[in-house]
Design an enzyme around this catalytic site. Sequence first.
Site, PDB file in Angstrom:
ATOM      1  CE  LYS A  35     -10.570  10.326  11.922  1.00 36.89           C
ATOM      2  NZ  LYS A  35     -10.156   8.983  11.420  1.00 36.89           N
ATOM      3  NE  ARG A  90      -8.143  18.387   5.683  1.00 40.75           N
ATOM      4  CZ  ARG A  90      -7.487  17.699   6.757  1.00 40.75           C
ATOM      5  NH1 ARG A  90      -6.195  17.840   6.833  1.00 40.75           N
ATOM      6  NH2 ARG A  90      -8.218  16.969   7.523  1.00 40.75           N
ATOM      7  CD  GLU A 134      -4.963   6.291  11.988  1.00 37.59           C
ATOM      8  OE1 GLU A 134      -4.261   6.190  12.937  1.00 37.59           O
ATOM      9  OE2 GLU A 134      -4.658   7.394  11.504  1.00 37.59           O
TER      10      GLU A 134
END
Length: 565
Positions: free
Chosen positions: A280, A270, A45
């Site tokens: 983020k 992850r 994104e």
Amino acid sequence: MADEIKNTENEELMQGNFIHSFIDEDIAEGGRFEGKKVHTRFPPEPNGYLHIGHAKAICINFATAEKYNGMCNLRMDDTNPTKEDVEYVDAIKEDIKWLGFDWGDRFYYASQYFEQMYDYAVELIKKGLAYVCELNAEQVKEYRGDTQTPAKSPYRDRPIEESLDLFERMKNGEFEDGKMTLRAKIDLASGNFNMRDPVIYRINRLKHHRTGDKWCIYPMYDFAHPIEDAIEGITHSLCSLEFEAHRPLYDWVINNISAPAKPRQIEFARLGINNTVMSKRKLRELVEKSYVSGWDDPRMPTLCGLRRRGYTPKSIRSFIDQIGVSKVNSIVEYSFLEHCLRDDLNDSADRVMCVLHPIKLVITNYPEDKTEEFEIENNPNHPENGTRTVTFSRECWIEAADFMEEPIKKYQRLYPGNEVRLKSTYIVRCTGCKKDEDGNVVEVYAEYDPQTRGGNTPDGRKVRGTIHWVDCNNCAEAEVRLYDNLFTVPDPDVGDRNFLDYLNPNSLEVLNNCKVEKSLETAEAPKSFQFMRLGYFCVDNKDSRPQHLVFNRSVNLKDGFKKKG
């Protein structure tokens, strides 16, 4: 010890991982993708800069495609215009290329599929599998139910024609933000709350960085993602583990629209690293509140920050390879990332001399008008890297810590009466020092032994200490930035902690008037060096220039990684 781990991990990697096992089954005779080329994608994104956690996803997707001689797309998942920006798109492309991967001509935006997504949403409504809901966000949460109570919506049985009309009016901008949503009609009693009639479209009048004001409704990620994969012909949608519970919805979307392909979603753990944060939102807060100098601050776990600090693509890919691919979340020590960088730079970085805290050494019996040249190997591990010429004269800069008027126990450097080697030149004996009015040492005095050129001792005497130096008459000044962990604890954002409370006030120390070899005046980023006895440093890719050299400490010389268990 670290080498043992590296060798073991590499052997495991050669044998493949669970993702490869699934793919092998899928492309085998009778498999769901028999005869098809393996096709993956990396879908970031564009609402921030990529960090070390994204590097794992990048490597898994691109390397998997490479392993099977397949293809990997780069797709910007720009379905949410809230924080998206072209700046991030450009930075993402730069980071991926820096890591050594290439998507060829397969670069896409989710937004280029908005028309098709809208059409698929209409298709679901016509099939009775989606409906327009007028519950607001608070009401949806209130009616969500629990493990014993189904969710509910008074609009679930809204007639198809009415939902079609309202959805078109949503698209045409007739309703305010939050007034209506489009929800998939699945199972309000599902034990998987992602399947309890999830929202698949919402009204949002924010301007989109590509489509401008054309759209005021945007698809939710869980609806858009499988459609994007299907349109691009992706065979294997490799996602991080938090999407495992979303896989049934992924499959439901694919199975209930006239999709051109049916990708398979596979999840992997992850990457978590201690002593940092990788949200983020939190990284953006560090930037926007000026706790760091920007997304590329060398203390940040962003790829551009790591690059500026001196991390190499090889070191990061080695790190990702060695931690492997797993279905279990875990935290990796930051020291192991440093180990991988040190391992790379030990082979590739030239050795040079730099004095961080300079004090003058005067060799009193050396001729005042004499200058000598010495040839020094750039990298003893790789003689093919050649040599460089350094000059030596009567006055040199040495580290202030390399002299003590009254030495502590086991101190092997300069003090009155003691001998040391000046790296690659001569053995000198300290004869004293000069102090200023405050009692601070401003000059150290020594005499050299002309018979010890190259640091040799023809008479066999033992000299325990060797120190580095820089010729006062042939050097350059530099600013050197010493970086440490950004946080004082390994887990700054665990539980209800406010990560900002654990910022390390000593994470950056700036040293001015450092002395470096003259040859470094022409060094340019991303060139890295081992400053002898001090660590690995790189030319700063933003602030350094010939008139003002800036070096960042990438990692110290001591390997802090320890094998456990």
